[in-house]
Design an enzyme around this catalytic site. Structure first.
Site, PDB file in Angstrom:
ATOM      1  N   ASP A 191      -8.241   8.990  12.338  1.00 25.17           N
ATOM      2  CA  ASP A 191      -8.350   8.907  10.904  1.00 25.17           C
ATOM      3  C   ASP A 191      -8.855   7.163  11.053  1.00 25.17           C
ATOM      4  O   ASP A 191      -8.281   6.394  10.282  1.00 25.17           O
ATOM      5  CB  ASP A 191      -6.973   8.812  10.092  1.00 25.17           C
ATOM      6  N   GLY A 231       0.632  -1.158  -0.135  1.00 31.74           N
ATOM      7  CA  GLY A 231       0.010   0.012   0.039  1.00 31.74           C
ATOM      8  C   GLY A 231       0.919   1.108   0.058  1.00 31.74           C
ATOM      9  O   GLY A 231       2.130   1.111   0.132  1.00 31.74           O
TER      10      GLY A 231
HETATM   11  N1  ATP Z   1       0.884  -4.584   8.617  1.00 28.00           N
HETATM   12  C1  ATP Z   1       0.346  -4.431   7.366  1.00 28.00           C
HETATM   13  N2  ATP Z   1       0.064  -5.855   6.864  1.00 28.00           N
HETATM   14  C2  ATP Z   1      -0.619  -6.078   5.633  1.00 28.00           C
HETATM   15  N3  ATP Z   1      -0.956  -4.658   4.974  1.00 28.00           N
HETATM   16  C3  ATP Z   1      -0.685  -3.752   5.480  1.00 28.00           C
HETATM   17  C4  ATP Z   1       0.170  -3.554   6.889  1.00 28.00           C
HETATM   18  N4  ATP Z   1       0.163  -2.220   7.118  1.00 28.00           N
HETATM   19  C5  ATP Z   1      -0.266  -1.358   6.058  1.00 28.00           C
HETATM   20  N5  ATP Z   1      -0.618  -2.405   5.083  1.00 28.00           N
HETATM   21  C6  ATP Z   1      -1.058  -2.029   3.794  1.00 28.00           C
HETATM   22  O1  ATP Z   1      -0.761  -0.762   3.438  1.00 28.00           O
HETATM   23  C7  ATP Z   1      -1.798   0.521   3.426  1.00 28.00           C
HETATM   24  C8  ATP Z   1      -1.341   1.690   3.801  1.00 28.00           C
HETATM   25  O2  ATP Z   1      -0.869   1.571   5.156  1.00 28.00           O
HETATM   26  P1  ATP Z   1      -0.989   2.857   6.300  1.00 28.00           P
HETATM   27  O3  ATP Z   1      -2.307   3.212   6.342  1.00 28.00           O
HETATM   28  O4  ATP Z   1      -0.063   2.748   7.346  1.00 28.00           O
HETATM   29  O5  ATP Z   1      -0.024   4.040   5.307  1.00 28.00           O
HETATM   30  P2  ATP Z   1      -0.592   5.380   5.219  1.00 28.00           P
HETATM   31  O6  ATP Z   1       0.875   5.783   4.323  1.00 28.00           O
HETATM   32  O7  ATP Z   1      -0.677   6.302   6.500  1.00 28.00           O
HETATM   33  O8  ATP Z   1      -1.711   5.501   4.585  1.00 28.00           O
HETATM   34  P3  ATP Z   1      -2.829   6.557   4.475  1.00 28.00           P
HETATM   35  O9  ATP Z   1      -2.445   7.989   4.877  1.00 28.00           O
HETATM   36  O10 ATP Z   1      -3.415   6.724   2.983  1.00 28.00           O
HETATM   37  O11 ATP Z   1      -3.926   5.964   5.398  1.00 28.00           O
HETATM   38  C9  ATP Z   1      -2.851  -0.185   4.351  1.00 28.00           C
HETATM   39  O12 ATP Z   1      -4.144   0.363   3.860  1.00 28.00           O
HETATM   40  C10 ATP Z   1      -2.881  -1.721   4.060  1.00 28.00           C
HETATM   41  O13 ATP Z   1      -3.324  -1.859   2.757  1.00 28.00           O
END
Ligand code: ATP
Length: 333
Positions: A159, A29
């Site tokens: 969030d 992601g």
């Molecule tokens: N531990 C994990 N195991 C499997 N997939 C994960 C894990 N952590 C994150 N992901 C995947 O990665 C995506 C993004 O993770 P995260 O929300 O922590 O990142 P972000 O950069 O803060 O994203 P956003 O700001 O869009 O919420 C998640 O929606 C999920 O699909």
């Protein structure tokens, strides 16, 4: 994504955290300034999720620090754990934060809802969960958030959304077959999983008193960067110069989450062809009418709980402990 992707994806596909090397398998992601990779420890077979945050501004550095701090503060069965982390200077003005996390192979609640929405290529409103399993899952999410609200001073996650809830031990329950497919495709289908709350870059002190225009604009800026419009409380859309917000912004988001779990879309989702700004208009008009939708599969008490969480008047909105009490009453009734 081209430039930032190459910026954080090393040519040899390996990342090192505190002397241990990990090889990238694929991307899981991505967010505003982060990528999440599926990685494998070079000397073993164990898989992890590695969140790499490339921080080029003080605000993004603060977000990374806040995320690490939240991971280190809380220890709860429904809150994701941080296994290891490191920070390095990527280039002169850029810091790279690496967070090693357990890998959840079943993805997120958003993946499950996306699958359920389109069965055999058709849009469907068929419910993913039966009422009891829905509430059991949801109550664990509420318990995880309650840990933040009970902190001194109270913290808000800010969030909460299906994409920030990973799934552990996902099982499909069905009267018609016993396989463990992810997608439910009949009215008897039901899902059981343990929710794991993640993504803590948005966590802040919950109770904020805004006393002038400058403070209002600064908070407005911050929420626009760190919260998701479909789950954003109405008091955060046009913040006045004299107001107070508290942890009930999370209760609003949780109410939207419960709605999404029941009806396969956020109550305030807008289509691509709807004009900009229409999310705010939708949110400020409250739950879509009629509510509950015709042929709801859920009880009046269940739908009333959504109404009392997604209440435009924040002073009348439920507190999280009241939500948890109501869930227990519905499950036991
Ligand atoms: N531990 C994990 N195991 C499997 N997939 C994960 C894990 N952590 C994150 N992901 C995947 O990665 C995506 C993004 O993770 P995260 O929300 O922590 O990142 P972000 O950069 O803060 O994203 P956003 O700001 O869009 O919420 C998640 O929606 C999920 O699909």
């Amino acid at each position: 994504m081209g430039s930032s992707f190459s910026l954080c994806y090393p040519s040899d596909k390996t990342f090192t955290i505190n002397g241990v090397k990990y090889t990238v398998n694929r991307i899981l992601g991505e967010g505003g300034f982060s990528f999440v990779y599926l990685v494998k420890e070079n000397t073993g077979s164990k898989k992890y999720a590695l969140k790499v945050m490339i921080c080029q501004t003080q605000e993004s550095i603060n977000t990374a620090k806040r995320e690490i701090n939240a991971f280190q503060t809380f220890n709860h069965a429904n809150i994701m754990k941080l296994i290891d982390h490191s920070v390095s200077n990527h280039s002169q003005d850029t810091k790279e934060y690496k967070l090693l996390l357990p890998y959840y192979k079943d993805g997120t609640l958003q993946d499950l809802i996306d699958n359920q929405r389109t069965i055999h290529g058709k849009d469907t409103k068929k419910p993913l969960f039966k009422e009891k399993t829905c509430l059991e899952f949801f109550s664990k999410v509420c318990e995880a958030i309650q840990v933040f609200h009970n902190h001194s001073p109270p913290l808000a996650h800010r969030d909460i959304k299906p994409g920030n809830i990973a799934l552990h031990n996902l099982r499909r329950l069905s009267n018609n077959d016993n396989n463990n497919n992810i997608v439910g495709n009949d009215n008897d289908s039901d899902i059981e999983a343990i929710p794991i709350l993640m993504d803590f870059g948005s966590v802040r002190e919950a109770r904020i008193k805004v006393e002038n225009r400058k403070e209002a604009l600064s908070l407005q800026d911050e929420v626009e960067q760190n919260t998701t419009p479909f789950y954003r409380a109405p008091e955060l859309f046009d913040i006045p110069s004299d107001c107070q917000i508290d942890e009930r912004i999370d209760v609003w988001a949780l109410g939207c989450l419960l709605y999404t779990m029941a009806y396969n879309n956020s109550p305030f989702e807008v289509c691509d062809n709807e004009p900009n700004g229409s999310v705010a208009l939708k949110v400020l008009s409250g739950l879509p009418k009629p509510f509950p939708p015709p042929q709801s599969n859920y009880s009046n008490q269940f739908n009333q709980l959504i109404i009392d969480m997604v209440n435009l008047n924040k002073d009348e909105r439920l507190h999280l402990n009241q939500v948890i009490e109501r869930i227990n009453q519905i499950i036991q009734s």
